[in-house]
Design a protein around this motif. Structure first.
Motif, PDB file in Angstrom:
ATOM      1  N   ALA A 190      76.745  41.136   2.490  1.00 53.65           N
ATOM      2  CA  ALA A 190      76.167  40.608   3.907  1.00 53.65           C
ATOM      3  C   ALA A 190      75.944  39.486   3.777  1.00 53.65           C
ATOM      4  O   ALA A 190      76.260  38.848   4.795  1.00 53.65           O
ATOM      5  CB  ALA A 190      74.743  41.684   4.136  1.00 53.65           C
ATOM      6  N   VAL A 191      75.358  38.766   2.817  1.00 54.43           N
ATOM      7  CA  VAL A 191      75.266  37.249   2.597  1.00 54.43           C
ATOM      8  C   VAL A 191      76.392  36.645   2.644  1.00 54.43           C
ATOM      9  O   VAL A 191      76.672  35.576   3.570  1.00 54.43           O
ATOM     10  CB  VAL A 191      74.401  37.100   1.306  1.00 54.43           C
ATOM     11  CG1 VAL A 191      74.478  35.602   1.357  1.00 54.43           C
ATOM     12  CG2 VAL A 191      72.968  37.348   1.613  1.00 54.43           C
ATOM     13  N   VAL A 192      77.510  37.046   1.914  1.00 51.96           N
ATOM     14  CA  VAL A 192      78.672  36.056   2.089  1.00 51.96           C
ATOM     15  C   VAL A 192      79.347  36.206   3.505  1.00 51.96           C
ATOM     16  O   VAL A 192      79.968  35.347   3.954  1.00 51.96           O
ATOM     17  CB  VAL A 192      79.708  37.073   1.029  1.00 51.96           C
ATOM     18  CG1 VAL A 192      81.130  36.359   1.082  1.00 51.96           C
ATOM     19  CG2 VAL A 192      79.293  36.683  -0.373  1.00 51.96           C
ATOM     20  N   ALA A 193      79.476  37.493   4.021  1.00 52.90           N
ATOM     21  CA  ALA A 193      79.722  37.759   5.527  1.00 52.90           C
ATOM     22  C   ALA A 193      79.157  36.666   6.478  1.00 52.90           C
ATOM     23  O   ALA A 193      79.749  35.824   7.099  1.00 52.90           O
ATOM     24  CB  ALA A 193      79.640  39.111   5.913  1.00 52.90           C
ATOM     25  N   ILE A 194      77.946  36.609   6.422  1.00 58.23           N
ATOM     26  CA  ILE A 194      77.157  35.628   7.109  1.00 58.23           C
ATOM     27  C   ILE A 194      77.419  34.251   7.155  1.00 58.23           C
ATOM     28  O   ILE A 194      77.896  33.163   7.747  1.00 58.23           O
ATOM     29  CB  ILE A 194      75.771  35.871   7.157  1.00 58.23           C
ATOM     30  CG1 ILE A 194      75.246  37.052   7.698  1.00 58.23           C
ATOM     31  CG2 ILE A 194      74.863  34.758   7.628  1.00 58.23           C
ATOM     32  CD1 ILE A 194      73.763  37.494   7.320  1.00 58.23           C
TER      33      ILE A 194
ATOM     34  N   GLY B 142      82.944  43.117  23.196  1.00 56.86           N
ATOM     35  CA  GLY B 142      83.523  43.880  21.743  1.00 56.86           C
ATOM     36  C   GLY B 142      82.835  43.879  20.590  1.00 56.86           C
ATOM     37  O   GLY B 142      82.225  44.669  19.834  1.00 56.86           O
ATOM     38  N   GLY B 143      81.811  42.693  20.668  1.00 60.15           N
ATOM     39  CA  GLY B 143      80.877  42.522  19.436  1.00 60.15           C
ATOM     40  C   GLY B 143      79.747  43.541  19.306  1.00 60.15           C
ATOM     41  O   GLY B 143      79.285  44.035  18.530  1.00 60.15           O
ATOM     42  N   VAL B 144      79.240  43.969  20.693  1.00 60.33           N
ATOM     43  CA  VAL B 144      78.141  45.022  20.951  1.00 60.33           C
ATOM     44  C   VAL B 144      78.883  46.191  20.072  1.00 60.33           C
ATOM     45  O   VAL B 144      78.169  46.996  19.372  1.00 60.33           O
ATOM     46  CB  VAL B 144      77.938  45.415  22.198  1.00 60.33           C
ATOM     47  CG1 VAL B 144      77.215  46.624  22.470  1.00 60.33           C
ATOM     48  CG2 VAL B 144      77.023  44.105  22.921  1.00 60.33           C
ATOM     49  N   TYR B 145      79.992  46.662  20.478  1.00 58.47           N
ATOM     50  CA  TYR B 145      80.548  48.100  19.971  1.00 58.47           C
ATOM     51  C   TYR B 145      80.784  47.874  18.614  1.00 58.47           C
ATOM     52  O   TYR B 145      80.914  48.627  17.653  1.00 58.47           O
ATOM     53  CB  TYR B 145      81.699  48.574  20.825  1.00 58.47           C
ATOM     54  CG  TYR B 145      80.987  48.777  22.180  1.00 58.47           C
ATOM     55  CD1 TYR B 145      80.243  49.897  22.304  1.00 58.47           C
ATOM     56  CD2 TYR B 145      81.189  47.889  23.316  1.00 58.47           C
ATOM     57  CE1 TYR B 145      79.815  50.273  23.691  1.00 58.47           C
ATOM     58  CE2 TYR B 145      80.669  48.093  24.859  1.00 58.47           C
ATOM     59  CZ  TYR B 145      79.880  49.260  24.950  1.00 58.47           C
ATOM     60  OH  TYR B 145      79.374  49.839  26.025  1.00 58.47           O
ATOM     61  N   LEU B 146      81.474  46.623  18.216  1.00 59.88           N
ATOM     62  CA  LEU B 146      81.982  46.546  16.811  1.00 59.88           C
ATOM     63  C   LEU B 146      80.633  46.554  15.888  1.00 59.88           C
ATOM     64  O   LEU B 146      80.872  47.167  14.666  1.00 59.88           O
ATOM     65  CB  LEU B 146      82.303  45.017  16.818  1.00 59.88           C
ATOM     66  CG  LEU B 146      83.211  44.553  15.439  1.00 59.88           C
ATOM     67  CD1 LEU B 146      84.162  45.700  15.029  1.00 59.88           C
ATOM     68  CD2 LEU B 146      83.536  43.291  15.290  1.00 59.88           C
ATOM     69  N   SER B 147      79.375  45.981  16.462  1.00 61.15           N
ATOM     70  CA  SER B 147      78.298  46.370  15.513  1.00 61.15           C
ATOM     71  C   SER B 147      77.601  47.557  15.430  1.00 61.15           C
ATOM     72  O   SER B 147      76.949  47.720  14.754  1.00 61.15           O
ATOM     73  CB  SER B 147      77.150  45.071  16.258  1.00 61.15           C
ATOM     74  OG  SER B 147      76.710  45.614  17.453  1.00 61.15           O
ATOM     75  N   THR B 148      78.330  48.484  16.102  1.00 66.70           N
ATOM     76  CA  THR B 148      77.871  50.085  15.867  1.00 66.70           C
ATOM     77  C   THR B 148      78.234  50.402  14.414  1.00 66.70           C
ATOM     78  O   THR B 148      77.813  51.199  13.825  1.00 66.70           O
ATOM     79  CB  THR B 148      78.581  50.963  16.825  1.00 66.70           C
ATOM     80  OG1 THR B 148      80.158  50.756  16.693  1.00 66.70           O
ATOM     81  CG2 THR B 148      78.177  50.712  18.273  1.00 66.70           C
ATOM     82  N   ILE B 149      79.276  49.634  13.638  1.00 68.54           N
ATOM     83  CA  ILE B 149      79.706  50.040  12.320  1.00 68.54           C
ATOM     84  C   ILE B 149      78.403  49.664  11.345  1.00 68.54           C
ATOM     85  O   ILE B 149      77.941  50.638  10.725  1.00 68.54           O
ATOM     86  CB  ILE B 149      80.815  49.204  12.057  1.00 68.54           C
ATOM     87  CG1 ILE B 149      81.950  49.397  12.762  1.00 68.54           C
ATOM     88  CG2 ILE B 149      81.254  49.341  10.525  1.00 68.54           C
ATOM     89  CD1 ILE B 149      83.112  48.528  12.271  1.00 68.54           C
ATOM     90  N   LEU B 150      77.712  48.542  11.717  1.00 64.93           N
ATOM     91  CA  LEU B 150      76.483  48.247  10.894  1.00 64.93           C
ATOM     92  C   LEU B 150      75.421  48.888  11.074  1.00 64.93           C
ATOM     93  O   LEU B 150      74.971  49.754  10.186  1.00 64.93           O
ATOM     94  CB  LEU B 150      76.141  46.860  11.332  1.00 64.93           C
ATOM     95  CG  LEU B 150      75.034  46.146  10.567  1.00 64.93           C
ATOM     96  CD1 LEU B 150      75.094  46.038   9.059  1.00 64.93           C
ATOM     97  CD2 LEU B 150      74.472  45.009  11.060  1.00 64.93           C
ATOM     98  N   GLY B 151      75.125  49.578  12.458  1.00 64.38           N
ATOM     99  CA  GLY B 151      74.140  50.199  12.596  1.00 64.38           C
ATOM    100  C   GLY B 151      74.539  51.682  12.411  1.00 64.38           C
ATOM    101  O   GLY B 151      73.267  52.285  11.512  1.00 64.38           O
TER     102      GLY B 151
END
Length: 492
Positions: A236-240, A78-87
């Motif tokens: 991005a920093v807050v999310a991390i 799921g994380g692979v495809y969820l990270s498509t948002i970021l990309g």
């Protein structure tokens, strides 16, 4: 193949004549190749890592339990495809699809190297995180770049995506075969290293040929204003920081990871649809986005079954499948290569069929309907072999079930990639592809959740309920084909 014609400037029509690759735009070969090597490394690693997590230390593994392993691999998928948002966001707002694809490929290679070199659960954590983010960035942008190779109304588009999909599955075939053999002979970490080598080959190939891609592939459709860079970095920093704190305090742990990814994906999908629909769209663009909603849901249902190849089916292959071939037990991972063989054989058949039928081919919603019904039947096909005991299911039976998986996949996955580019508003071209991959993220993480309920000693309810629900979902989608097509406003 001779050199390509001059690439179109951003927004200009894509030439439909000139040198071709299997009847498609010549530069399809470039993306075909890089995606092949990325899938070689991705599936080669994924076939091994589940076993690595639950095999005992004496077997070279980490000694975790199976429920935790399938939860992690579901969350990872799921994380692979969820990270498509970021990309997709970085491509559409900052760098363009071509640059993001290159950076993502580097991250994937580093992730495999981490799995190969870092010991224990630290290697799993760092490696899967890098591969997940990198694969997400690469997948959305590779698909988007393929879309730039076709002019609007080019009937070759679905066929081109089927050929692109064949490249994916050539990598998916050889990845598990080779990494499985290496794992079976010299150990897990050498298998992870082989996946890193495969990605390195793909990266070198892409670096050499990337300059020949159309100008549209380098275009940034909706550049982020300079005065908003600071806000983006701050978010991005807050999310991390939030994620790190949640992990350190135990709010995020292996047992609840898949459920959390499901929740995050649903929230992200709803937010994504809301953002796109609240933007300045034309009436036609808005109708097409609404048409994409039932397609999104159908895709999520499909992937929640299909992605169990890497969780439930891995355990099934280890404990319930007869893998003996003339006195030799084939590696567990090799079962993962059966589906890609069918894809490679049948992708060309489907591509030729869609090309031959042209405008007479079934509409996208009807293709999705057929896919869900066939996928449900595939799970119901496990039922006659319930209770056959340890390694009691013949290999030929699993091959037949995976053939049904393949028919369902070819009716939905390449078609879904294609329709996401056809229904996308101009300003959200790459992000619409990412939205399709969000449906895959939701299905993949749900596959991890569902696989946690799989019990080899009581299989009948599992296969009956999941298969039956999928068939019903297909029937319901079939009843909605006409209104969905009306919303699609001319897109077939």
């Amino acid at each position: 193949m001779s050199s390509v014609t001059s690439p179109p400037s951003p927004g200009s029509p894509v030439p439909t004549e000139g040198p071709t690759f299997l009847g498609q735009p010549r530069m399809l070969a470039n993306i075909f190749s890089v995606e092949l090597w990325e899938r070689f490394s991705f599936y080669g690693m994924q076939a091994v890592v589940v076993l690595y997590m639950y095999f005992t230390a004496a077997q070279g593994g980490l000694g975790g339990d199976k429920a935790t392993a399938v939860s992690i691999i579901g969350a990872y998928g799921g994380g692979v495809y969820l990270s498509t948002i970021l990309g997709a966001w970085v491509a559409d707002r900052l760098l363009g699809s071509e640059r993001v694809l290159f950076i993502s490929a580097v991250m994937i290679m580093l992730g495999h190297i981490s799995l190969a070199l870092l010991p224990g659960w630290a290697g799993v954590g760092v490696g899967l995180l890098l591969v997940a983010i990198g694969s997400g960035g690469l997948k959305a942008n590779a698909t988007s770049i393929v879309g730039t190779l076709y002019a609007a109304g080019d009937e070759r588009r679905d066929a081109g995506f089927s050929i692109f999909y064949m490249g994916i599955n050539i990598g998916a075939l050889f990845g598990p075969l080779l990494t499985g053999l290496v794992r079976d002979t010299v150990g897990f970490h050498w298998a992870f290293a082989l996946a890193a080598v495969g990605m390195a080959i793909g990266l070198i190939q892409y670096a050499v040929t990337r300059k020949n891609l159309p100008g549209e592939a380098h275009h940034i459709p909706n550049p982020l204003p300079r005065n908003r860079y600071g806000l983006a970095v701050g978010i991005a920093v807050v999310a991390i920081v939030i994620v790190v704190i949640a992990v350190l305090t135990g709010l995020i742990n292996p047992d609840n990871l898949a459920n959390l990814v499901v929740i995050a994906t649903i929230v992200a999908a709803v937010a994504y649809f809301a953002v796109i629909l609240s933007s300045n769209l034309t009436p036609t663009e808005r109708r097409r986005v609404y048409a994409f909603i039932p397609i999104f849901i159908a895709s999520a249902v499909f992937w929640s079954l299909y992605q169990q190849q890497f969780s439930m089916l891995t355990i099934y292959s280890d404990t319930r499948l007869n893998r003996n071939l003339f006195g030799w037990d084939m590696p567990i991972e090799w079962v993962q290569s059966i589906n890609p063989v069918f894809i490679i054989v049948l992708s060309g058949v489907f591509a030729a069929l869609w090309t031959r039928l042209g405008p007479k081919q079934p509409s996208t919603p009807l293709k999705f309907t057929l896919s869900l019904v066939i996928m449900g039947i595939a799970f119901l096909a496990f039922l006659p072999f319930v209770g056959t005991g340890t390694n009691g299911t013949p290999l030929l039976v699993i091959a037949g079930i995976l053939l049904l998986f393949t028919f369902a996949e070819l009716l939905l996955s390449p078609v879904g990639l294609s329709v996401s580019t056809k229904l996308a508003p101009e300003r959200f071209r790459t992000q619409m592809v990412a939205l399709f991959f969000l449906s895959v993220a939701l299905g993949s993480s749900m596959a991890g959740v569902l696989a946690g309920y799989y019990d080899p000693t009581n299989e009948a309810p599992y296969f009956a309920i999941i298969g039956g629900v999928c068939v019903v979902a297909g029937v319901l989608l079939g009843l909605a084909v006409k209104p969905i097509r009306k919303l699609m406003s001319g897109v077939h």
